[in-house]
Design a protein around this motif. Structure first.
Motif, PDB file in Angstrom:
ATOM      1  N   SER A  21       3.235  -6.311  11.851  1.00  9.87           N
ATOM      2  CA  SER A  21       4.513  -6.944  11.531  1.00  9.87           C
ATOM      3  C   SER A  21       5.280  -6.010  10.611  1.00  9.87           C
ATOM      4  O   SER A  21       4.704  -5.168   9.935  1.00  9.87           O
ATOM      5  N   SER A  23       8.305  -5.864   7.524  1.00 10.34           N
ATOM      6  CA  SER A  23       8.925  -6.732   6.532  1.00 10.34           C
ATOM      7  C   SER A  23       9.951  -5.953   5.741  1.00 10.34           C
ATOM      8  O   SER A  23       9.765  -4.783   5.442  1.00 10.34           O
ATOM      9  N   ARG A  27      11.328 -10.662   3.999  1.00 10.26           N
ATOM     10  CA  ARG A  27      11.347 -11.339   5.293  1.00 10.26           C
ATOM     11  C   ARG A  27      10.387 -10.632   6.240  1.00 10.26           C
ATOM     12  O   ARG A  27      10.418  -9.410   6.364  1.00 10.26           O
ATOM     13  N   LEU A  29       9.378  -9.564   9.840  1.00  4.70           N
ATOM     14  CA  LEU A  29      10.078  -9.339  11.104  1.00  4.70           C
ATOM     15  C   LEU A  29       9.038  -9.169  12.218  1.00  4.70           C
ATOM     16  O   LEU A  29       8.404  -8.128  12.310  1.00  4.70           O
ATOM     17  N   PRO A  32      11.291  -9.929  18.243  1.00  2.79           N
ATOM     18  CA  PRO A  32      12.483 -10.766  18.432  1.00  2.79           C
ATOM     19  C   PRO A  32      12.442 -11.481  19.792  1.00  2.79           C
ATOM     20  O   PRO A  32      12.185 -10.851  20.817  1.00  2.79           O
ATOM     21  N   MET A  41      17.860  -8.307  13.509  1.00  2.00           N
ATOM     22  CA  MET A  41      16.768  -7.570  12.854  1.00  2.00           C
ATOM     23  C   MET A  41      17.147  -6.121  12.617  1.00  2.00           C
ATOM     24  O   MET A  41      16.948  -5.583  11.530  1.00  2.00           O
ATOM     25  N   GLY A 101       9.452  -6.092  14.440  1.00  2.00           N
ATOM     26  CA  GLY A 101      10.610  -5.486  13.804  1.00  2.00           C
ATOM     27  C   GLY A 101      11.722  -5.157  14.777  1.00  2.00           C
ATOM     28  O   GLY A 101      12.796  -4.732  14.378  1.00  2.00           O
TER      29      GLY A 101
END
Length: 148
Positions: A21, A23, A27, A29, A32, A41, A101
């Protein structure tokens, strides 16, 4: 040797699983789900730095004994500022949708990256050097052999 496996059914090859992941700005990300989410993003990453973390779990069974190792690798990534047109073209390529991301450093989005601090392959999705070192340490408990 005492306690050594006597058949192939008493031992197995190592099993590895991992997930990455990204970040930024407090947050996480992940991948998507839609074009607008991918655009949002990438716009958030534009001109900033973020972290990519990959968690990996390894397991090796030998007879009735199971050895496990778990680790997290982190890489810092700096993005150049991106125009809306650049983000839109990248999102239209379809590349962002299966990547944490919303980008793949190994693809066209490699052009967005100014620098990284850490393992390139971690950003791709699997930190190969750390994985190899962890496997060598794990297997060292079971069999003699060369280490990295």
């Amino acid at each position: 040797a005492a306690g050594a496996p006597t058949s192939s059914s008493s031992s197995s090859a190592p099993v590895a699983g991992g997930s990455s992941s990204s970040s930024g700005e407090e947050r996480i990300l992940e991948k998507p789900p839609t074009a607008p989410a991918a655009h949002e993003m990438l716009a958030a990453l534009s001109g900033t730095e973020h972290d990519v973390r990959t968690g990996v779990a390894l397991s090796l069974r030998r007879g009735d004994r199971t050895t496990q190792r778990v680790f997290v690798e982190s890489t810092r990534v700096a993005f150049s500022p991106l125009s809306d047109a650049t983000i839109g073209a990248y999102v239209s390529s379809g590349e962002p949708f299966d990547k944490a991301g919303g980008y793949g450093i190994q693809g066209a989005a490699g052009a967005f990256v100014e620098r990284i601090d850490g393992c390139f392959y971690n950003v791709v999705g699997l930190p190969m050097n750390r994985l190899a070192r962890e496997l060598a340490a794990m297997l060292g408990d079971v069999e003699e052999g060369e280490k990295l």
